[in-house]
Design a protein around this motif. Sequence first.
Motif, mmCIF file in Angstrom:
data_model
loop_
_atom_site.group_PDB
_atom_site.id
_atom_site.type_symbol
_atom_site.label_atom_id
_atom_site.label_comp_id
_atom_site.label_asym_id
_atom_site.label_seq_id
_atom_site.Cartn_x
_atom_site.Cartn_y
_atom_site.Cartn_z
ATOM 1 N N LYS A 31 0.829 -1.301 0.131
ATOM 2 C CA LYS A 31 -0.030 -0.246 0.024
ATOM 3 C C LYS A 31 0.669 1.307 -0.431
ATOM 4 N N GLY A 32 2.333 0.486 0.109
ATOM 5 C CA GLY A 32 3.017 2.123 0.173
ATOM 6 C C GLY A 32 3.626 2.437 0.943
ATOM 7 N N TYR A 33 2.978 2.267 2.360
ATOM 8 C CA TYR A 33 3.496 1.955 3.955
ATOM 9 C C TYR A 33 4.655 1.987 4.210
ATOM 10 N N GLU A 34 5.517 2.482 4.569
ATOM 11 C CA GLU A 34 6.975 2.482 4.906
ATOM 12 C C GLU A 34 6.939 2.139 6.278
ATOM 13 N N LYS A 35 8.192 0.577 6.267
ATOM 14 C CA LYS A 35 7.534 -0.714 7.685
ATOM 15 C C LYS A 35 9.182 -0.508 7.898
ATOM 16 N N ASP A 36 9.086 -1.079 9.371
ATOM 17 C CA ASP A 36 10.071 -0.877 9.796
ATOM 18 C C ASP A 36 10.955 -2.361 9.180
ATOM 19 N N LEU A 37 12.548 -1.957 9.369
ATOM 20 C CA LEU A 37 12.865 -4.182 9.590
ATOM 21 C C LEU A 37 13.314 -4.064 10.346
ATOM 22 N N VAL A 38 13.172 -4.908 11.553
ATOM 23 C CA VAL A 38 13.954 -5.830 12.475
ATOM 24 C C VAL A 38 14.643 -7.040 12.467
ATOM 25 N N ILE A 39 15.636 -6.870 12.548
ATOM 26 C CA ILE A 39 16.738 -7.691 12.742
ATOM 27 C C ILE A 39 16.860 -8.528 14.465
ATOM 28 N N ASN A 40 16.666 -9.932 14.158
ATOM 29 C CA ASN A 40 17.069 -10.383 15.558
ATOM 30 C C ASN A 40 18.210 -10.885 15.461
ATOM 31 N N HIS A 41 19.835 -10.765 16.285
ATOM 32 C CA HIS A 41 20.104 -11.033 15.840
ATOM 33 C C HIS A 41 20.758 -12.186 16.443
ATOM 34 N N GLN A 42 20.416 -12.121 17.641
ATOM 35 C CA GLN A 42 20.006 -13.659 18.449
ATOM 36 C C GLN A 42 19.544 -14.704 18.165
ATOM 37 N N VAL A 43 19.072 -14.499 17.001
ATOM 38 C CA VAL A 43 18.608 -15.321 16.496
ATOM 39 C C VAL A 43 18.614 -15.694 15.428
ATOM 40 N N LEU A 44 19.658 -15.077 14.616
ATOM 41 C CA LEU A 44 20.197 -15.619 13.421
ATOM 42 C C LEU A 44 21.332 -16.108 13.437
ATOM 43 N N ARG A 45 22.221 -15.566 15.044
ATOM 44 C CA ARG A 45 23.291 -16.422 15.092
ATOM 45 C C ARG A 45 23.056 -17.978 15.611
ATOM 46 N N LEU A 46 22.081 -17.652 16.843
ATOM 47 C CA LEU A 46 21.040 -18.847 16.800
ATOM 48 C C LEU A 46 20.971 -20.348 15.358
ATOM 49 N N LEU A 47 20.505 -19.406 14.693
ATOM 50 C CA LEU A 47 20.452 -19.872 13.464
ATOM 51 C C LEU A 47 21.338 -20.498 12.739
ATOM 52 N N LYS A 48 22.658 -20.048 12.588
ATOM 53 C CA LYS A 48 23.480 -19.730 11.716
ATOM 54 C C LYS A 48 24.188 -21.191 12.878
ATOM 55 N N GLU A 49 24.150 -21.158 13.898
ATOM 56 C CA GLU A 49 24.833 -22.200 14.666
ATOM 57 C C GLU A 49 24.087 -23.335 14.278
ATOM 58 N N LYS A 50 22.780 -23.750 14.405
ATOM 59 C CA LYS A 50 22.197 -25.190 14.566
ATOM 60 C C LYS A 50 22.007 -25.514 12.904
ATOM 61 N N ILE A 51 22.113 -24.253 12.078
ATOM 62 C CA ILE A 51 22.334 -24.943 10.747
ATOM 63 C C ILE A 51 24.054 -25.707 10.550
ATOM 64 N N GLN A 52 25.071 -24.917 11.313
ATOM 65 C CA GLN A 52 25.896 -25.447 10.934
ATOM 66 C C GLN A 52 26.096 -26.454 11.213
ATOM 67 N N LEU A 53 25.463 -26.670 13.004
ATOM 68 C CA LEU A 53 25.730 -27.978 13.207
ATOM 69 C C LEU A 53 25.337 -29.170 13.101
ATOM 70 N N LEU A 54 23.696 -28.969 11.789
ATOM 71 C CA LEU A 54 22.908 -29.997 11.138
ATOM 72 C C LEU A 54 23.993 -30.379 10.228
ATOM 73 N N GLU A 55 24.769 -29.528 9.724
ATOM 74 C CA GLU A 55 25.839 -29.735 8.251
ATOM 75 C C GLU A 55 26.661 -30.341 8.806
ATOM 76 N N ALA A 56 27.449 -29.842 9.521
ATOM 77 C CA ALA A 56 28.318 -30.856 10.310
ATOM 78 C C ALA A 56 27.732 -32.270 10.510
ATOM 79 N N GLN A 57 27.147 -32.276 11.348
ATOM 80 C CA GLN A 57 26.602 -33.491 11.609
ATOM 81 C C GLN A 57 26.310 -34.446 10.560
ATOM 82 N N SER A 58 25.367 -33.695 8.978
ATOM 83 C CA SER A 58 25.293 -34.927 8.337
ATOM 84 C C SER A 58 26.823 -34.876 7.959
#
Length: 415
Positions: A355-382
Motif C-alpha cells: 500500500k506504499g506505507y513505510e515499514k521498519d525492518l527488525v533484525i534479531n541478531h541473536q536469533v540469526l546467530r542461533l539459527l546459523k549455529e544450528k544450521i552449521q551443527l546439522l551440516e556437520a552432523q550430516s
Amino acid sequence: MKRDFYEPSKSSKLMRLFWNAAGADRYILERTTYGDKVKYLCLGGIIIATGLMAALAGGYAFYTIFEPRGNALNSFQTAKDIAGSYDAIHIPTLFKASIFGVFWGLIIFNIDRFIVTSTGKGDGTENITGKELVGALPRIIMGSVIALTISKPVEIRMFKTEIDVKLHEKQMEQQQAYKAKTDSLFATELASKDKEIAKIEQDLSAKILRHADLEKQYIEEARLITVGPRALAIKAQMELVAKEIDGLQNHPDYLRIKAEKKEIEKKREADLASSEKVAAGLDGLLERIKIAHEISGTTISLFITLLFMVIELTPIFFKLMLIKSPYDFMEENIKELIKAENGIEVKANYYQDKKGYEKDLVINHQVLRLLKEKIQLLEAQSELSQQAVESWKEKKKQDIHQDPDSYIKEQPETA
C-alpha cells in the motif's frame, strides 16, 4: 551518582502507587525531573479516582436493581419513624452491592490503566493532529462508554428525592390502572353469576311471601274458630311451600353458583391485594434513569454525562498533548539498550509495503546467530554421518574380500 547541578527528590509510597496506576516506570521517574514525577502522579490520580467513582456508581446501581421492591416512599417513612434517618438500608443487598462495586471498580481501573498506558505520546508536541486523533479514536470510544456507565447511577443518586416522589406518583397510577383492569376482567363473570342467582332468588322470594301469607291466614283462621278443615288445609299448603323454600335454598345448582361467585370474588380480592406489589415492580434502574431525565432535563443530564466523559478522557488527551521530557528520552534510551543487549536491530522506514506505507525492518541478531549455529551443527552432523557410512562400507568390503563364503552363508535363503 551525586550530581552538582540537580538532585532528584525522593518519592513517597503514595506517589509510587499513583505512578504504578499510570503505568510509569519507577526506576526512570526516580532519576528524572520533578515535573515528570508530578505529571505521572496526576495521571495516576485520575485513573484511581475514576476506578473509585466506578466502584461507587456500580455498587449503587447494583443496590438499586436488587433492593427489595416496595412503595417508593415506604423506605423514606419507615426510616424516619424508626431511626430518625431518611434512608432505610437493606443490609444483605448492601453487602452484595459492595462486593459488586469493588469488583466493577477494579475492572474499570484496569481498563483505564490499559487505555492510558497503551496510548502513545503522539508527535511529542502540544498539538493533537488528525492522525493522532484517529489513532486514539478506539480508546476515546471505550472511555466514553465507561463515562456513561458511571454517570447514570450518579445522576439518579443526585436526584433521588425528586425521583422517589415522581416514582411514587407513577406507582399509584399503575396501581389504580391495575385495579381498574382487574375489576373489568372479573365484572363479566360476576354479572353472569349474579344473573343466575337473581333468577333463583326471585322464585325464592315469591315462595317466602306465599309462605308468610299462608301463615297469616292460618293464624287468623285458628284465632276465630277452632282448628278446622280450612285451617288444616292452609297449614298443609304452608308446609308444602316451606319444603319448596328449603329445596330452593339447598338446591345443588343454587349452592354451586353461590360457591363459584364466592371463589371469583376471592380471586378478585387477591388480585386487587397484589396491586401494590405489581406497582412496586415499577421501581427499577431503567425507570429511575427515565425519571431522572424528565426531572433534570436534557441540558443538565448532558452536562453530568459530559463532566464524567471529561474526567475519563482527560488522561488520553493529556498523553497526546505531552511534550517530550527527560523521562521519555530516558525511557527510549533504556528500550534501545535492552534491544541492543538482546541483539535486536531496527532499521526505520527500511521498505514499503504493497500500500506504499513505510515499514521498519527488525533484525534479531541473536536469533540469526542461533539459527546459523544450528544450521552449521546439522551440516556437520550430516557430514560426519556420511563419513561414518563410508567407513562402514569400506570395512564391510574388506571383510567380504577376506571371507566371501562366510558372507554368503549369512544371507537368508530365498524361496
